[in-house]
Design a protein around this motif. Structure first.
Motif, PDB file in Angstrom:
ATOM      1  N   LEU A 141       0.836  -1.210   0.000  1.00  0.00           N
ATOM      2  CA  LEU A 141       0.000   0.000   0.000  1.00  0.00           C
ATOM      3  C   LEU A 141       0.868   1.257   0.000  1.00  0.00           C
ATOM      4  O   LEU A 141       1.801   1.375   0.795  1.00  0.00           O
ATOM      5  N   HIS A 143       0.135   5.183   0.564  1.00  0.00           N
ATOM      6  CA  HIS A 143      -1.025   5.955   1.027  1.00  0.00           C
ATOM      7  C   HIS A 143      -0.580   7.284   1.629  1.00  0.00           C
ATOM      8  O   HIS A 143       0.387   7.331   2.389  1.00  0.00           O
ATOM      9  N   LEU A 154      -7.483   4.257   7.376  1.00  0.00           N
ATOM     10  CA  LEU A 154      -6.510   3.472   6.613  1.00  0.00           C
ATOM     11  C   LEU A 154      -7.126   2.120   6.277  1.00  0.00           C
ATOM     12  O   LEU A 154      -7.724   1.463   7.137  1.00  0.00           O
ATOM     13  N   ILE A 244       3.555   5.035   3.699  1.00  0.00           N
ATOM     14  CA  ILE A 244       2.510   6.007   4.060  1.00  0.00           C
ATOM     15  C   ILE A 244       3.156   7.313   4.498  1.00  0.00           C
ATOM     16  O   ILE A 244       4.285   7.345   4.995  1.00  0.00           O
ATOM     17  N   ASN A 335      -3.040   5.286  -3.051  1.00  0.00           N
ATOM     18  CA  ASN A 335      -3.842   6.487  -2.780  1.00  0.00           C
ATOM     19  C   ASN A 335      -2.831   7.552  -2.351  1.00  0.00           C
ATOM     20  O   ASN A 335      -2.623   7.820  -1.180  1.00  0.00           O
ATOM     21  N   THR A 336      -2.145   8.126  -3.342  1.00  0.00           N
ATOM     22  CA  THR A 336      -1.009   8.990  -3.030  1.00  0.00           C
ATOM     23  C   THR A 336      -0.854  10.087  -4.074  1.00  0.00           C
ATOM     24  O   THR A 336      -1.790  10.361  -4.843  1.00  0.00           O
ATOM     25  N   TYR A 352      -4.797   7.210  -7.596  1.00  0.00           N
ATOM     26  CA  TYR A 352      -5.318   6.103  -6.791  1.00  0.00           C
ATOM     27  C   TYR A 352      -5.406   4.862  -7.679  1.00  0.00           C
ATOM     28  O   TYR A 352      -5.355   4.950  -8.915  1.00  0.00           O
TER      29      TYR A 352
END
Lengths: 372, 171
Positions: A141, A143, A154, A244, A335-336, A352
């Motif tokens: 992930l 993020h 999250l 993240i 999702n960044t 995303y």
């Protein structure tokens, strides 16, 4: 008695008639082709039961709520190992019964059909075993949290065998633990809507989501931690592959009213903005985990095109800048932001995407990010 | 007794089956003889019937049908022999519904005529109807034919036998 009957009765009966009858009987006996009535029934029953067992084990049914993949498994108090034991025993019994039945003179066609059924079951089992995970794996992930929010949500997805009963209980990063939230709790608190914790379904595994919520300090702990684990019901820890961060770079170089669309990682991404002030852009920013999946294509400043090799680039206040990136399918949840940046800040594009799943690809991806 | 022997035979008891088969083998031999026309082939047919019937005795449903079942096997085996010889005569495809020909059984028929003048299907009907004394309906069932077809075959067979008889009288 009529003459016709008498004539027939007068036909001379050879002395060896009975002997010839016995020869025929002995011939049949020698061939031992006397099927016992119960045998095909038993064979059919065993093979059918075994086949049903395998189908139930390998396919299962989708369970909308929390736990289980296989309805057959879900409703049973027994462990998956127990069912495997039954399946193996059934297979062995099938082989023995069919072998014996063939010896005893089972019909050839039925014997062949039973063997085909067994081969299919064995093939199915081999395929099933080959596609089983020894333990659940988490989906990588990338993020970003919005820095201005008080609470952050999250979602970490993980792949689990359909017959695995366990689910994620909490997330652990050093001393920090965040309890997994049930889908209903999330809906009640309106954190975000998600229809089910089972987000996707393959032939052999489910892709399920674990939801967490934390404040900025807690998320900062996650960001700073080298190791973050999803912890299952039984205490087993699943290492996560996370990148993240907070979106602290966002905005300072663009006009505040510039609209930032979200782009899907798969395909072309672009964004246009007007510079708030004079800036120097000296590098392309792509989160490390996405470097293999995303590429900077070009940047256009007032109709002048720049490539990566042209950096650093000076952009004046009021100039219109358009960024272009291209992306490809990746076994990563995203999702960044990506963009171009310099000492004055980042010109971002929010992206995303859900991981393009497949256990093999996912394993390769996890190996690639090992140590990230 | 018959039922007990059949059950034992179905369980694989060869002696029981031999005992059972011996009750019918003479009739089966005569029937076969009418079809194939000689002792050697008729014995082959009986041996083959013994072989097939013991092999498939498990498929027999109930003792009532044992005799008709054995006769059907005999007809099939005899047909196989005739087919191998290439002497089999097939149906004449002019079957018509007809009334049952009553009172056609003659005391003067010659077995030789039955064996030589009739087709295999006509022999089937004549033997079952006039030697084994089955009704026309039973004969049709055993031969898996429609009743009307069976009547037609019987009528034709009787006509042939009558003609043969008339010819012999004239001679």
């Amino acid at each position: 008695m009529s003459d016709f009957k008498r004539q027939l009765d007068d036909i001379k009966i050879p002395e060896n008639l009975h002997q010839r009858s016995l020869q025929g009987i002995q011939q049949a006996q020698k061939e031992q082709r006397k099927p016992r009535n119960w045998l095909p029934k038993v064979v059919a029953m065993v093979v059918t039961f075994a086949a049903i067992g395998f189908i139930a084990l390998s396919v299962g049914e989708r369970e909308e709520q929390q736990q289980q993949a296989s309805d057959f498994m879900g409703k049973s108090p027994f462990s998956p190992q127990f069912y495997w034991l039954i399946a193996i025993v059934l297979m062995v019994v099938s082989i023995i019964v069919i072998r014996r039945a063939i010896k005893k003179g089972m019909h050839q066609k039925f014997g062949i059909a039973s063997c085909v059924m067994l081969v299919l079951m064995l093939g199915n089992s081999a395929l099933f075993l080959q596609n089983q995970l020894t333990k659940p794996v988490t989906v990588p992930l990338v993020h970003d949290f919005f820095g201005g929010n008080v609470a952050h949500a999250l979602e970490i997805r993980y792949i689990i065998n359909k017959n695995d009963h366990r689910s994620v209980r909490y997330l652990q990063a050093g001393e920090l633990t965040l309890q997994a939230l049930h889908r209903d709790e999330l809906q009640k608190e309106d954190v975000f809507y998600y229809p089910t914790d089972t987000s996707d379904e393959g032939s052999y595994q489910l892709i399920r989501s674990a939801f967490f919520q934390g404040n900025t300090e807690e998320m900062q702990v996650l960001i700073d931690s080298d190791e973050v684990f999803l912890v299952l019901d039984d205490g087993e820890k699943l290492p996560t592959t996370l990148q993240i961060d907070f979106d602290f770079h966002y905005g300072p170089i663009l006009k505040e009213d510039t609209y930032m669309p979200e782009s899907n990682i798969e395909g072309n991404m672009g964004r246009t903005g007007v510079m708030e002030r004079d800036v120097v852009l000296d590098e392309v920013y792509i989160p490390k985990m996405l470097e293999g999946s995303l590429a900077f294509e070009k940047m256009v400043v007032d109709k002048v095109t720049y490539l990566k090799s042209d950096f650093p680039i000076v952009v004046k206040k009021g100039q219109q800048v358009t960024l272009y990136f291209t992306g490809d399918k990746a076994p990563i949840d995203v999702n960044t932001m990506v963009g171009v940046r310099g000492p004055n800040g980042l010109f971002p594009i929010r992206i995303y995407g859900k991981a393009d799943m497949g256990v093999t690809k996912l394993r390769e991806e996890l190996l690639r990010h090992d140590g990230v | 007794m018959l039922e007990k022997l059949i059950k034992h035979a179905q369980g694989g008891d060869a002696e029981a089956f031999a005992q059972l088969f011996s009750q019918f083998e003479v009739d089966l031999y005569k029937m076969a003889y009418v079809y194939v026309g000689n002792e050697a082939d008729a014995l082959d047919v009986v041996q083959e019937v013994a072989y097939r019937s013991f092999k498939y005795i498990h498929s027999l449903q109930g003792s009532t049908y044992i005799k008709t079942w054995l006769m059907r096997i005999t007809i099939n085996c005899a047909t196989d022999v005739l087919t191998k010889r290439g002497h089999i005569l097939s149906y004449e495809n002019d079957f018509e519904e007809s009334e049952e020909p009553y009172g056609e059984l003659s005391d003067k028929w010659v077995l030789e005529d039955v064996m030589t003048k009739l087709t295999k299907e006509e022999k089937d009907v004549i033997l079952l109807r006039f030697y084994h004394d089955y009704t026309l309906q039973q004969t049709a069932t055993i031969l898996q034919l429609r009743l009307g077809t069976t009547k037609t075959i019987l009528y034709r067979a009787l006509r042939k036998l009558r003609q043969a008889l008339e010819q012999e009288v004239q001679e």
